[in-house]
Design a protein around this motif. Structure first.
Motif, mmCIF file in Angstrom:
data_model
loop_
_atom_site.group_PDB
_atom_site.id
_atom_site.type_symbol
_atom_site.label_atom_id
_atom_site.label_comp_id
_atom_site.label_asym_id
_atom_site.label_seq_id
_atom_site.Cartn_x
_atom_site.Cartn_y
_atom_site.Cartn_z
ATOM 1 N N TYR A 218 -8.803 -3.022 1.711
ATOM 2 C CA TYR A 218 -7.347 -2.635 1.198
ATOM 3 C C TYR A 218 -7.385 -3.138 -0.281
ATOM 4 O O TYR A 218 -6.654 -2.486 -1.227
ATOM 5 C CB TYR A 218 -6.342 -3.180 1.785
ATOM 6 C CG TYR A 218 -5.819 -2.449 3.104
ATOM 7 C CD1 TYR A 218 -4.919 -1.173 2.784
ATOM 8 C CD2 TYR A 218 -6.474 -2.689 4.308
ATOM 9 C CE1 TYR A 218 -4.637 -0.641 3.904
ATOM 10 C CE2 TYR A 218 -6.216 -1.623 5.368
ATOM 11 C CZ TYR A 218 -5.120 -0.676 4.957
ATOM 12 O OH TYR A 218 -4.803 0.052 6.330
ATOM 13 N N ALA A 219 -8.023 -4.255 -0.825
ATOM 14 C CA ALA A 219 -8.026 -4.412 -2.090
ATOM 15 C C ALA A 219 -8.615 -3.404 -3.164
ATOM 16 O O ALA A 219 -8.578 -3.073 -4.078
ATOM 17 C CB ALA A 219 -9.048 -5.793 -2.378
ATOM 18 N N VAL A 220 -9.668 -2.868 -2.331
ATOM 19 C CA VAL A 220 -10.650 -1.811 -3.099
ATOM 20 C C VAL A 220 -9.793 -0.600 -3.461
ATOM 21 O O VAL A 220 -9.627 0.053 -4.239
ATOM 22 C CB VAL A 220 -11.729 -1.408 -2.417
ATOM 23 C CG1 VAL A 220 -12.505 -0.037 -3.040
ATOM 24 C CG2 VAL A 220 -12.822 -2.378 -2.013
ATOM 25 N N LYS A 280 1.599 -3.576 10.113
ATOM 26 C CA LYS A 280 1.619 -4.369 8.761
ATOM 27 C C LYS A 280 0.906 -3.793 7.744
ATOM 28 O O LYS A 280 1.358 -3.946 6.477
ATOM 29 C CB LYS A 280 1.107 -5.890 8.905
ATOM 30 C CG LYS A 280 1.990 -6.690 9.701
ATOM 31 C CD LYS A 280 1.445 -8.149 9.908
ATOM 32 C CE LYS A 280 2.195 -9.029 10.637
ATOM 33 N NZ LYS A 280 1.963 -10.211 10.646
ATOM 34 N N ARG A 281 0.002 -2.809 8.098
ATOM 35 C CA ARG A 281 -1.000 -2.225 7.065
ATOM 36 C C ARG A 281 -0.275 -0.692 6.904
ATOM 37 O O ARG A 281 -0.830 -0.037 5.689
ATOM 38 C CB ARG A 281 -2.222 -2.250 7.229
ATOM 39 C CG ARG A 281 -3.046 -3.477 7.344
ATOM 40 C CD ARG A 281 -3.345 -4.361 6.334
ATOM 41 N NE ARG A 281 -4.342 -5.292 6.447
ATOM 42 C CZ ARG A 281 -4.482 -6.102 5.292
ATOM 43 N NH1 ARG A 281 -4.049 -5.833 4.181
ATOM 44 N NH2 ARG A 281 -5.405 -7.196 5.338
ATOM 45 N N ARG A 282 0.593 -0.107 7.459
ATOM 46 C CA ARG A 282 0.824 1.183 7.610
ATOM 47 C C ARG A 282 1.256 1.636 6.254
ATOM 48 O O ARG A 282 0.883 2.607 5.662
ATOM 49 C CB ARG A 282 1.722 1.392 8.775
ATOM 50 C CG ARG A 282 2.089 2.984 8.996
ATOM 51 C CD ARG A 282 2.727 3.001 10.386
ATOM 52 N NE ARG A 282 3.139 4.720 10.294
ATOM 53 C CZ ARG A 282 4.286 5.202 9.683
ATOM 54 N NH1 ARG A 282 5.158 4.417 9.142
ATOM 55 N NH2 ARG A 282 4.547 6.472 9.986
ATOM 56 N N ASP A 283 2.325 0.980 5.744
ATOM 57 C CA ASP A 283 3.045 1.207 4.366
ATOM 58 C C ASP A 283 2.096 1.352 3.304
ATOM 59 O O ASP A 283 2.196 2.236 2.646
ATOM 60 C CB ASP A 283 4.317 0.599 4.221
ATOM 61 C CG ASP A 283 5.376 0.767 5.185
ATOM 62 O OD1 ASP A 283 5.417 1.794 5.688
ATOM 63 O OD2 ASP A 283 6.308 -0.046 5.205
ATOM 64 N N MET A 284 1.021 0.199 3.613
ATOM 65 C CA MET A 284 0.053 -0.054 2.315
ATOM 66 C C MET A 284 -0.798 1.392 2.405
ATOM 67 O O MET A 284 -1.236 1.742 1.201
ATOM 68 C CB MET A 284 -0.546 -1.219 2.363
ATOM 69 C CG MET A 284 -1.440 -1.390 1.096
ATOM 70 S SD MET A 284 -2.350 -2.917 1.412
ATOM 71 C CE MET A 284 -1.067 -4.230 1.235
ATOM 72 N N PHE A 285 -1.373 1.518 3.573
ATOM 73 C CA PHE A 285 -2.255 2.846 3.898
ATOM 74 C C PHE A 285 -1.607 3.963 3.437
ATOM 75 O O PHE A 285 -2.448 4.784 2.567
ATOM 76 C CB PHE A 285 -2.574 2.892 5.151
ATOM 77 C CG PHE A 285 -3.392 3.757 5.591
ATOM 78 C CD1 PHE A 285 -4.997 3.353 5.646
ATOM 79 C CD2 PHE A 285 -3.234 4.930 5.577
ATOM 80 C CE1 PHE A 285 -5.802 4.483 5.949
ATOM 81 C CE2 PHE A 285 -4.172 6.103 6.066
ATOM 82 C CZ PHE A 285 -5.500 5.814 6.230
#
Length: 333
Positions: A218-220, A280-285
């Motif tokens: 996710y940092a990438v 927890k990662r859905r919005d960021m994805f």
């Protein structure tokens, strides 16, 4: 000064030798090394006075001013009772310049933190041989992890039985800082109870290696090259092969591409992924899908796959391939 054995490092950290003015803290666990270096710097600062300061330096500082380390070590603080210099060893830390710095006594104690160093590493040899320096190896062990768990849970007045602790230790990784964060999260989840249960651990503590891989990929995709490189190095230090990390990156960008090219909405495309995204990662994805778009994602996948192939063929060049890939991807965002 004689090189310290890992077993005697804790005694040095509790009571540093006053004759020692420069200390190297190193080891494969980046989190443990960072914690130990921070504790040592604080201990030294406390000995200089109640308002002594700790000055932190890293490669960014050395790139801007190659003489910055010497300046900080040789100049007294104008407003504090004393100063401790804490530096992170990287590509810009010049061992030859450090050796020259050691040729004359400095006014301020120096703490340097580094990754795992071979016995013939120039930095390690310098600290092991100098009369006023100390090389302090830090290696995590099961007893240390057990103590960490009990200490963190005790802060919330929680206990844990032997079997549950063993299960928890199996889910924690080799990075002590990440492990401490996971145990603190567990303590918050179990707050109000007297004892942490097996179900508590299963519900709240993810597999540490999976969490670290997620942090990396996710940092990438966020375009954070420095953060991604830091996470990749942390994975390598904790024993995760770089090809595994780059393989996870390939899968992550493949998922981004599949969702970005879905004919319906991105939200509908994300729902079709298997296994499903963590909530927890859905919005960021979805945010990263929009940021990259189908065209850039399509051009990115071959770059990642080529880096994976090269790293498998030439493992010794893996760090260089990884860094080059991360910089290339960051330039596309």
């Amino acid at each position: 000064m004689v090189a310290y054995k890992a077993a005697s490092v804790s005694r040095f950290l509790r009571s540093p030798d006053p004759a020692c003015r420069a200390m190297l803290v190193y080891g494969p666990d980046a989190g443990l090394v960072s914690e130990q270096a921070a504790a040592l710097a604080k201990k030294l600062a406390d000995g200089l006075g109640p308002d002594a300061e700790v000055v932190r330096l890293d490669d960014r500082d050395f790139a801007e001013d190659p003489a910055r380390l010497e300046v900080e070590c040789r100049t007294r603080s104008m407003f504090a009772s004393g100063k401790v210099v804490r530096a992170k060893a990287g590509a810009k830390l010049d061992v030859a310049a450090l050796k020259a710095l050691f040729s004359e006594p400095s006014d301020n104690p120096l703490v340097i933190e580094a990754g795992n160093l071979r016995p013939d590493a120039a930095l390690r040899k310098l600290f092991e041989k100098h009369a006023e320096a100390a090389a302090l190896p830090c290696y995590a062990d099961e007893r240390g992890l057990s103590d960490l768990i009990e200490t963190e849970l005790a802060k919330s007045h929680l206990s844990i039985d032997r079997d549950t602790k063993a299960y928890l230790m199996g889910r924690l990784g080799a990075d002590q800082a990440l492990s401490r964060g996971e145990v603190a999260k567990l303590a918050l989840y179990a707050q109000g109870a007297e004892q942490v249960t097996h179900d508590d651990v299963a519900a709240i503590v993810g597999d540490a290696s999976e969490i670290a891989l997620d942090n990396f990929v996710y940092a990438v995709s966020a375009g954070d090259a420095a953060g991604a490189l830091r996470e990749l190095n942390r994975l390598a230090a904790s024993g995760t092969d770089r090809t595994v990390a780059l393989g996870a990156l390939s899968r992550h960008f493949t998922k981004l591409y599949l969702v970005a090219t879905h004919k319906g909405t991105l939200e509908d495309g994300a729902k079709r992924l298997r296994p499903p995204l963590h909530y927890k990662r859905r919005d960021m994805f979805l945010q990263h899908c929009r940021k990259w778009g189908p065209r850039r994602l399509a051009s990115t996948l071959p770059l990642i796959q080529e880096a994976v192939r090269r790293t498998r063929r030439s493992p010794d060049l893996g760090p260089a391939f990884g860094e080059r890939l991360l910089l290339a991807l960051a330039s596309k965002v």
